[in-house]
Write a protein that holds these residues in place. Structure first.
Motif, PDB file in Angstrom:
ATOM      1  N   SER A  72      20.807  17.345   1.784  1.00 13.40           N
ATOM      2  CA  SER A  72      21.173  16.308   2.746  1.00 13.40           C
ATOM      3  C   SER A  72      20.283  16.293   3.987  1.00 13.40           C
ATOM      4  O   SER A  72      19.630  17.287   4.314  1.00 13.40           O
ATOM      5  N   GLU A  73      20.308  15.179   4.675  1.00 13.63           N
ATOM      6  CA  GLU A  73      19.622  15.056   5.963  1.00 13.63           C
ATOM      7  C   GLU A  73      20.259  16.005   6.978  1.00 13.63           C
ATOM      8  O   GLU A  73      19.570  16.577   7.824  1.00 13.63           O
ATOM      9  N   ASN A  74      21.564  16.220   6.885  1.00 16.69           N
ATOM     10  CA  ASN A  74      22.262  17.152   7.776  1.00 16.69           C
ATOM     11  C   ASN A  74      21.707  18.573   7.623  1.00 16.69           C
ATOM     12  O   ASN A  74      21.532  19.284   8.603  1.00 16.69           O
ATOM     13  N   ARG A  76      18.637  19.417   6.544  1.00 19.42           N
ATOM     14  CA  ARG A  76      17.285  19.449   7.109  1.00 19.42           C
ATOM     15  C   ARG A  76      17.334  19.532   8.631  1.00 19.42           C
ATOM     16  O   ARG A  76      16.586  20.288   9.236  1.00 19.42           O
TER      17      ARG A  76
END
Length: 107
Positions: A72-74, A76
């Protein structure tokens, strides 16, 4: 249920700085599907290696939810500054993942 853990050997004298990094991080775990709990555990000191063992411990509904977090972007964003903390460690963090076979709880 799935448990994801990372073991960190933190250099002697860097324990407080390591704990501060974790306390001040911008975590969005609670927003993730399947996330249950997080704990940062401080373990024993290893005088021979000159370090203290720490473990980050997360509990998830299942392995798929954990894997989704890692993609997820979270994830990263939460790990974007991790490289700057390498001087605190002795070696690389060691990941361990476990699926629950049997369990009990006090209700």
């Amino acid at each position: 249920m799935y448990f994801a853990m990372n073991r960190f050997k933190v250099k002697k004298g860097s324990e407080e700085a390591f704990e501060k990094v974790w306390r001040e991080r911008d975590s969005s775990l609670a927003e993730m599907r399947g996330f249950r709990t997080f704990h940062l555990l401080r373990g024993p000191e290893n005088e021979e290696e000159g370090c203290t063992l720490f473990v980050s411990h997360t509990e998830w509904e299942n392995r798929d939810d954990f894997v989704a977090w890692t993609k997820s972007e979270n994830f990263r964003a939460a790990h974007s500054n991790a490289g700057g903390n390498r001087p605190l460690y002795s070696g690389h963090p060691q990941f361990e993942g476990f699926e629950v076979v049997e369990g009990a709880s006090r209700t």
